[in-house]
Motif scaffolding. Structure first.
Motif, mmCIF file in Angstrom:
data_model
loop_
_atom_site.group_PDB
_atom_site.id
_atom_site.type_symbol
_atom_site.label_atom_id
_atom_site.label_comp_id
_atom_site.label_asym_id
_atom_site.label_seq_id
_atom_site.Cartn_x
_atom_site.Cartn_y
_atom_site.Cartn_z
ATOM 1 N N PRO A 226 0.810 -1.226 0.000
ATOM 2 C CA PRO A 226 0.000 0.000 0.000
ATOM 3 C C PRO A 226 0.842 1.276 0.000
ATOM 4 C CG PRO A 226 -0.920 -1.588 1.529
ATOM 5 C CD PRO A 226 0.395 -2.139 1.087
ATOM 6 N N HIS B 141 -5.794 -1.435 3.715
ATOM 7 C CA HIS B 141 -4.855 -1.354 4.831
ATOM 8 C C HIS B 141 -5.540 -0.785 6.077
ATOM 9 C CE1 HIS B 141 -1.199 -0.624 7.090
ATOM 10 N NE2 HIS B 141 -1.534 0.643 7.213
ATOM 11 N N TYR C 265 -5.700 -0.124 -2.072
ATOM 12 C CA TYR C 265 -4.839 -0.794 -1.103
ATOM 13 C C TYR C 265 -4.777 -0.040 0.222
ATOM 14 C CZ TYR C 265 -3.210 -3.868 -4.850
ATOM 15 O OH TYR C 265 -3.135 -4.786 -5.857
#
Length: 309
Positions: free
Chosen positions: A133, A231, A227
């Motif tokens: 990420p 996360h 992402y």
């Protein structure tokens, strides 16, 4: 097969090939080891970035197992000789254990070493998933400056803060600049050998976008946002998990040992002649069970903690 050698590959500062012992193992055990090679092992070696041929690795494992077995037999001989010199008779039930122990030890080493590449590959996959990420933010910023795709991965390979993601990018750069492959082929091979499903998905998206003539910048921005959202969800789940682990820690490591200590102490005072065994159990609880439980909680939280920056 006899002249087959592993090629040393340099990615950044990393350059590791088979050691002299591993190459000696391959020369001795290579022909026999080639019959026990499985495709899954070669894939695990590639994913773990262990720069050895599958035949070389199996030879290395077999030779190590044999040496451990021989060492175990030597220890058995020394053990039996000492017993004989001291005039002790060996109990009958110990004889099968003494005979089987070297075989069991050799098999244990064999099983552990054969499973090591897959275990290392899984660790690399988890590390890639944690760093990706944040690496996507870097990739998006590079794409915004209209930098070419191969230059983006080359720049990413130099950013050691991204750890395994940087190494994956380094291998892509190696394929392009050293082996002369085109970027699409390099990305496809990198996707095949990556232990991270998330990184595979990202590379497949890049390949599809480039092959269809699409623009990479919107794709990178989209993936970066996706992402990062994922996360944040992982961090939230981890916070909930830590709360559950904190409650379990209080119960398992604090309350339960205290109750056991109090109960055993009271039983030791009430029971005549049982103080010795009670003391041993108390020592085991205080110096073995409690520290092991604490390290167990620390280990679980460490391996499950997401990357925070």
């Amino acid at each position: 097969m006899g002249n087959k050698k592993a090629t040393k590959v340099k990615v950044g500062k990393e350059e590791k090939g088979p050691s002299k012992y591993q190459m000696l193992s391959y020369r001795i055990m290579g022909k026999y080891a080639s019959r026990h090679v499985k495709p899954a092992l070669e894939r695990s070696l590639n994913q773990a970035h262990i720069k050895m041929l599958s035949e070389e690795y199996v030879s290395y494992v077999m030779m190590s197992s044999i040496l451990v077995g021989v060492f175990g037999i030597i220890l058995d001989i020394v053990f039996l000789s000492l017993f004989s010199m001291l005039g002790f008779s060996i109990p009958i039930f110990l004889i099968p254990i003494v005979i089987i122990l070297p075989i069991m030890l050799a098999y244990l080493i064999y099983a552990l070493m054969m499973g090591s590449p897959a275990s290392k590959a899984k660790d690399r996959g988890r590390n890639i998933d944690k760093k990706l990420p944040f690496a996507m933010n870097f990739i998006s910023a590079m794409a915004s400056a209209d930098i070419t795709l191969d230059s983006i991965f080359k720049a990413l390979s130099r950013e050691k803060v991204y750890d395994e993601v940087a190494k994956e990018a380094g291998w892509i750069t190696r394929d392009v600049e050293v082996l002369g492959k085109d970027i699409i082929t390099s990305l496809r091979e990198a996707s095949d050998r990556s232990p991270s499903i998330m990184f595979q998905d990202f590379l497949q998206g890049v390949i599809t976008t480039v092959s269809s003539g699409g623009r990479l910048k919107p794709y990178f921005v989209l993936k970066s946002e996706q992402y990062m959202e994922q996360h944040k969800m992982n961090v939230k789940k981890f916070n909930d998990f830590v709360g559950l682990m904190a409650e379990s820690f209080v119960t398992v490591v604090v309350v339960m040992p205290l109750l056991l200590i109090v109960m055993l102490s009271v039983m030791g005072l009430m029971t005549s002649g049982g103080g010795g065994s009670t003391d041993i159990i108390l020592y085991i609880i205080a110096f073995v069970m409690i520290p092991m439980a604490q390290f167990g909680f620390i280990f679980i939280i460490k391996i499950m903690s997401p990357e925070v920056g």
